[in-house]
Design a protein around this motif. Structure first.
Motif, PDB file in Angstrom:
ATOM      1  N   ILE A   1       0.879  -1.244  -0.007  1.00 53.51           N
ATOM      2  CA  ILE A   1      -0.009  -0.021  -0.173  1.00 53.51           C
ATOM      3  C   ILE A   1       0.798   1.287  -0.059  1.00 53.51           C
ATOM      4  N   THR A   2       1.748   1.291   0.960  1.00 52.80           N
ATOM      5  CA  THR A   2       2.805   2.390   0.714  1.00 52.80           C
ATOM      6  C   THR A   2       3.486   2.642  -0.619  1.00 52.80           C
ATOM      7  N   LYS A   3       3.840   1.678  -0.952  1.00 50.99           N
ATOM      8  CA  LYS A   3       4.526   1.413  -2.472  1.00 50.99           C
ATOM      9  C   LYS A   3       3.567   2.584  -3.499  1.00 50.99           C
ATOM     10  N   ILE A   4       2.389   1.713  -3.468  1.00 55.26           N
ATOM     11  CA  ILE A   4       1.182   2.165  -4.478  1.00 55.26           C
ATOM     12  C   ILE A   4       1.226   3.712  -4.186  1.00 55.26           C
ATOM     13  N   ARG A   5       0.893   4.089  -2.995  1.00 57.53           N
ATOM     14  CA  ARG A   5       0.412   5.507  -2.428  1.00 57.53           C
ATOM     15  C   ARG A   5       1.897   6.524  -2.691  1.00 57.53           C
ATOM     16  N   ASN A   6       3.164   5.973  -2.632  1.00 57.11           N
ATOM     17  CA  ASN A   6       4.052   7.083  -2.893  1.00 57.11           C
ATOM     18  C   ASN A   6       3.982   7.284  -4.554  1.00 57.11           C
ATOM     19  N   LYS A   7       3.862   6.377  -5.402  1.00 55.25           N
ATOM     20  CA  LYS A   7       3.922   6.639  -6.817  1.00 55.25           C
ATOM     21  C   LYS A   7       2.402   7.148  -7.350  1.00 55.25           C
ATOM     22  N   TYR A   8       1.471   6.496  -6.896  1.00 55.73           N
ATOM     23  CA  TYR A   8       0.083   7.060  -7.449  1.00 55.73           C
ATOM     24  C   TYR A   8      -0.749   7.623  -6.263  1.00 55.73           C
ATOM     25  N   PRO A   9      -0.619   8.791  -6.102  1.00 55.98           N
ATOM     26  CA  PRO A   9      -1.302   9.458  -4.733  1.00 55.98           C
ATOM     27  C   PRO A   9      -2.786   9.393  -4.960  1.00 55.98           C
ATOM     28  N   ASP A  10      -3.138   9.350  -6.353  1.00 52.94           N
ATOM     29  CA  ASP A  10      -4.682   9.563  -6.553  1.00 52.94           C
ATOM     30  C   ASP A  10      -5.435   8.345  -6.685  1.00 52.94           C
ATOM     31  N   VAL A  11      -4.775   7.258  -6.645  1.00 49.99           N
ATOM     32  CA  VAL A  11      -5.443   5.723  -6.520  1.00 49.99           C
ATOM     33  C   VAL A  11      -6.060   5.270  -5.401  1.00 49.99           C
ATOM     34  N   ASP A  12      -7.373   5.012  -5.452  1.00 51.83           N
ATOM     35  CA  ASP A  12      -8.094   4.567  -4.328  1.00 51.83           C
ATOM     36  C   ASP A  12      -7.941   2.916  -4.155  1.00 51.83           C
ATOM     37  N   ILE A  13      -7.890   2.560  -2.796  1.00 52.73           N
ATOM     38  CA  ILE A  13      -7.621   1.108  -2.593  1.00 52.73           C
ATOM     39  C   ILE A  13      -8.743   0.664  -1.653  1.00 52.73           C
ATOM     40  N   PHE A  14      -9.639  -0.418  -2.074  1.00 53.92           N
ATOM     41  CA  PHE A  14     -10.606  -1.007  -1.302  1.00 53.92           C
ATOM     42  C   PHE A  14      -9.877  -2.412  -1.066  1.00 53.92           C
ATOM     43  N   THR A  15      -9.681  -2.765   0.199  1.00 52.91           N
ATOM     44  CA  THR A  15      -9.350  -3.838   0.480  1.00 52.91           C
ATOM     45  C   THR A  15     -10.011  -4.357   1.925  1.00 52.91           C
ATOM     46  N   VAL A  16     -10.099  -5.635   2.174  1.00 50.18           N
ATOM     47  CA  VAL A  16     -10.903  -6.087   2.997  1.00 50.18           C
ATOM     48  C   VAL A  16      -9.900  -6.411   4.372  1.00 50.18           C
ATOM     49  N   SER A  17      -8.441  -6.662   4.261  1.00 51.33           N
ATOM     50  CA  SER A  17      -7.409  -6.670   5.265  1.00 51.33           C
ATOM     51  C   SER A  17      -6.183  -5.908   4.893  1.00 51.33           C
ATOM     52  N   ILE A  18      -5.608  -5.451   5.725  1.00 53.92           N
ATOM     53  CA  ILE A  18      -4.145  -5.206   5.453  1.00 53.92           C
ATOM     54  C   ILE A  18      -3.298  -5.848   6.406  1.00 53.92           C
ATOM     55  N   ASP A  19      -2.471  -6.867   5.780  1.00 54.35           N
ATOM     56  CA  ASP A  19      -1.816  -7.900   6.681  1.00 54.35           C
ATOM     57  C   ASP A  19      -0.341  -7.409   6.766  1.00 54.35           C
ATOM     58  N   PRO A  20       0.298  -7.569   7.899  1.00 56.53           N
ATOM     59  CA  PRO A  20       1.554  -6.749   8.339  1.00 56.53           C
ATOM     60  C   PRO A  20       2.837  -7.311   7.473  1.00 56.53           C
ATOM     61  N   GLU A  21       2.932  -8.551   7.304  1.00 59.79           N
ATOM     62  CA  GLU A  21       4.269  -9.144   6.849  1.00 59.79           C
ATOM     63  C   GLU A  21       4.240  -9.662   5.385  1.00 59.79           C
TER      64      GLU A  21
END
Ligand code: U5P
Length: 215
Positions: free
Chosen positions: A175-195
């Motif tokens: 998520i962080t990688k996508i956010r850094n390069k594509y700040p306008d993209v929205d992500i719908f997800t059921v879970s954010i897993d740590p590892e």
């Protein structure tokens, strides 16, 4: 970019079945289809809408809502893992156009979790879209985001009105990688897993989504 965490009990109920090693192929695929439908409805609830008036059979006006963009959707199916998820999304967006991308990661064991993986794209067909269209990229798992970044690179060139990612489990790193390069993209997800483990799998995750759906 906004991250929409879909963590209401029904989402988590289905996710729990998907995570469970005891869930067989048929039930896994069915769960993915159900989640696709539910994620689709959540996405629909976050599209632009107009306030309209209609006349009911009683001859009176009623105030209502029209989501124009329901008919302006293009879904990208990241083969093969996303296929059942897309089947569900199509129930929420029956008029959607569909693109397909066959992407596979070169998986190998390393001594630490990979931050980048080689992704081979062997087939791609994306329908023509207009500037009014919304692109929904469906991939149930975002681990290192190497696959998603490749697809975002191609889809963003088409300049859709909006790009939305529909996923089931995303890693924090991805998520962080996508956010850094594509700040306008929205992500719908059921879970954010740590590892992410040394083979590039999300932990706790649900395993290989393609293998679990299709063997
Ligand atoms: N993938 C899984 N399970 C995992 C991690 C990745 O099935 O635990 C697959 C997904 O199908 C997805 C791709 O298409 O790998 C994403 O990996 P990455 O490119 O984000 O590392």
């Amino acid at each position: 970019m906004a991250v929409f965490l879909l963590d209401k009990p029904l989402f988590l109920h289905i996710l729990t079945q998907l995570r469970d090693i005891k869930t067989d192929q048929i039930m896994f695929r069915k769960g993915m289809v159900r989640l696709g439908r539910l994620i689709g409805y959540e996405i629909a609830n976050h599209l632009d809408f107009d306030i309209v008036k209609v006349v009911t059979p009683l001859g009176v006006e009623a105030k209502g809502v029209v989501i124009k963009d329901l008919d302006n959707i293009m879904i990208v199916n990241v083969l093969r893992a996303a296929t059942p998820l897309v089947e569900g999304l199509l129930k929420a967006f029956p008029a959607a156009k569909q693109g397909v991308v066959a992407a596979s990661r070169r998986e190998m064991e390393s001594s630490s979790p990979p931050t980048e993986m080689e992704v081979e794209i062997t087939y791609m067909k994306i329908p023509k879209i207009s500037k009014n269209d919304i692109a929904i990229i469906a991939d149930p798992m975002i681990a290192t985001a190497s696959t998603m970044m490749r697809i975002l690179g191609m889809v963003s060139q088409l300049q859709p009105k909006r790009i939305i990612i529909a996923s089931v489990i995303a890693s924090e790193y991805g998520i962080t990688k996508i956010r850094n390069k594509y700040p306008d993209v929205d992500i719908f997800t059921v879970s954010i897993d740590p590892e992410i483990n040394n083979r590039g799998y999300i932990v706790p995750g649900l395993g290989d989504a393609g293998d679990r759906s299709f063997g």
